[in-house]
Write a protein that holds these residues in place. Sequence first.
Motif, PDB file in Angstrom:
ATOM      1  N   VAL A 138       0.828  -1.215   0.000  1.00 45.11           N
ATOM      2  CA  VAL A 138       0.000   0.000   0.000  1.00 45.11           C
ATOM      3  C   VAL A 138       0.865   1.269   0.000  1.00 45.11           C
ATOM      4  O   VAL A 138       0.360   2.380   0.213  1.00 45.11           O
ATOM      5  CB  VAL A 138      -0.998   0.021   1.183  1.00 45.11           C
ATOM      6  CG1 VAL A 138      -1.983  -1.129   1.078  1.00 45.11           C
ATOM      7  CG2 VAL A 138      -0.277  -0.007   2.528  1.00 45.11           C
ATOM      8  N   ARG A 171      -4.764   4.138   3.332  1.00 44.97           N
ATOM      9  CA  ARG A 171      -3.938   3.079   2.719  1.00 44.97           C
ATOM     10  C   ARG A 171      -3.656   1.958   3.717  1.00 44.97           C
ATOM     11  O   ARG A 171      -3.697   0.781   3.378  1.00 44.97           O
ATOM     12  CB  ARG A 171      -2.599   3.671   2.246  1.00 44.97           C
ATOM     13  CG  ARG A 171      -2.713   4.443   0.946  1.00 44.97           C
ATOM     14  CD  ARG A 171      -1.414   5.194   0.692  1.00 44.97           C
ATOM     15  NE  ARG A 171      -1.481   5.946  -0.554  1.00 44.97           N
ATOM     16  CZ  ARG A 171      -0.735   5.698  -1.625  1.00 44.97           C
ATOM     17  NH1 ARG A 171       0.142   4.718  -1.606  1.00 44.97           N
ATOM     18  NH2 ARG A 171      -0.850   6.433  -2.694  1.00 44.97           N
ATOM     19  N   TYR A 226      -6.276  -0.545   4.064  1.00 42.54           N
ATOM     20  CA  TYR A 226      -6.257  -1.579   3.020  1.00 42.54           C
ATOM     21  C   TYR A 226      -5.267  -2.689   3.377  1.00 42.54           C
ATOM     22  O   TYR A 226      -5.539  -3.868   3.140  1.00 42.54           O
ATOM     23  CB  TYR A 226      -5.933  -0.972   1.646  1.00 42.54           C
ATOM     24  CG  TYR A 226      -7.153  -0.379   1.001  1.00 42.54           C
ATOM     25  CD1 TYR A 226      -8.061  -1.190   0.333  1.00 42.54           C
ATOM     26  CD2 TYR A 226      -7.429   0.967   1.095  1.00 42.54           C
ATOM     27  CE1 TYR A 226      -9.213  -0.664  -0.217  1.00 42.54           C
ATOM     28  CE2 TYR A 226      -8.582   1.503   0.541  1.00 42.54           C
ATOM     29  CZ  TYR A 226      -9.462   0.686  -0.119  1.00 42.54           C
ATOM     30  OH  TYR A 226     -10.612   1.176  -0.658  1.00 42.54           O
ATOM     31  N   LEU A 256      -4.425   2.042  -6.713  1.00 40.92           N
ATOM     32  CA  LEU A 256      -4.230   0.897  -5.826  1.00 40.92           C
ATOM     33  C   LEU A 256      -5.576   0.235  -5.510  1.00 40.92           C
ATOM     34  O   LEU A 256      -5.698  -1.003  -5.548  1.00 40.92           O
ATOM     35  CB  LEU A 256      -3.553   1.367  -4.524  1.00 40.92           C
ATOM     36  CG  LEU A 256      -3.422   0.332  -3.424  1.00 40.92           C
ATOM     37  CD1 LEU A 256      -2.348  -0.690  -3.756  1.00 40.92           C
ATOM     38  CD2 LEU A 256      -3.098   0.989  -2.087  1.00 40.92           C
TER      39      LEU A 256
END
Lengths: 205, 227
Positions: A120, A140, A143, A170
């Motif tokens: 990430v 991020r 994730y 992403l």
Amino acid sequence: MISLEAKNLGKWFGKRKVFDRINFSLEEKSSLVVTGKNGSGKTTLLKILCGFIRPSKGEVLISFNGKTLNQDEGRNLLGLVMPDLELYGELTALENLVFLSRIRGLDPDKDKLKEKIAMVGLSEREDDLVFSFSSGMKQRLKYAFALLLDPGILLLDEPTTNLDQEGISLVDQIVSWQRERGILILATNKKADLKYGDQTIQLGN
Amino acid sequence: MATRPSSWATKSAWLLAKDLKCEFRTRYALNAILMFALTTLTVVSFSMGVFSLNPRITSSLFWLVIFFSSMSGLAQVFVKEEESRTVNLLKLVANPSTVLLGKLLFNLVLLLLLEIVVVPLFIILMNLSILNLWLFLSVLVLGSLGLVCATTIIAAIISKAHVKGALFAVLSFPILLPLLITAIDGTRLSIEGETFSAGWSDLRLLISYLVVMFTASILLFDFVWSE
């Protein structure tokens, strides 16, 4: 083979009806986009699917190889990114993932956790406290947490919130990857995100 | 990563370790507890220290200091998760019993740290001589365990409310009153130097309170946690 079924779901807060008669069934390599205006119950529906709150009526069934799982077993198959879910600011990025692995009953392999953080784009900040992260970096890191177990079911609420263009790419990659291997449920207001769903539910009608 | 069958207790220990790490980095509850304890102790010792108080008043003051100091910190255990929006993270990764045990242990450690500071200071500042030390320690341990059990479940209940402070006081007063009355009486007996058998009825009540509160916490927590 994982499957998720929502049967006649309804939710009321006091006398206010949020939604009613929600039915859908998802199997591996399928996806659902939940859309609707603000306050229509998208996040509430995701919270019910995760077991955070109880539905006023109906039920959610998560099955693995034909066996219906209880809430604890089902929860271990879930990956989740939502604005109402934050990681611990007092811990570093790596400490967060180590703790979350341990409390899920996993033996944390730090190299693999570092790989998730690198995936990430946060490898240079893995030993920094999450307090010091920007909103986009926190998103991020969520994730990295959501993908910790390579989840069979990935739930994303407003998935691109606070992300820059690189972060949005992403998310695109993660969404594509999840659609090829598991179940994806995405709650969004963005019309552009409708393309991610094999099925769509419009709330607030 | 390999999956291993971690027990309920092991996972709770990881939660406790996480909470302690976070607490020692921010001192969110610890500072509040210790400052309140020192302030109350100072006030009590300055205003009462010159008088020779009877054991009933001394034991009441002792438990008031413990009670009010602990209230300022122990209630935060779930409020902090709610305010920092990490509560959903915890709901996702841990089952309710793991969370309850982890938070109980965390509050127990906080109360232990508080008592390590407060109890010797109270004894010195109030020039207190405890004639039955074992009875005193037994009452202190059982009273503290009961206090932790009760405040942890009340903290879970109030964490979702808007007016947390007022609700905590309203809920905790009737629930903690029997515990405090019994602990104060047991402490009085220990100061007066009564035998262990004289204090046994208080100890039995404290044990019963602890069992009832722990059982009620386990039964209630699942509902409190998931709605």
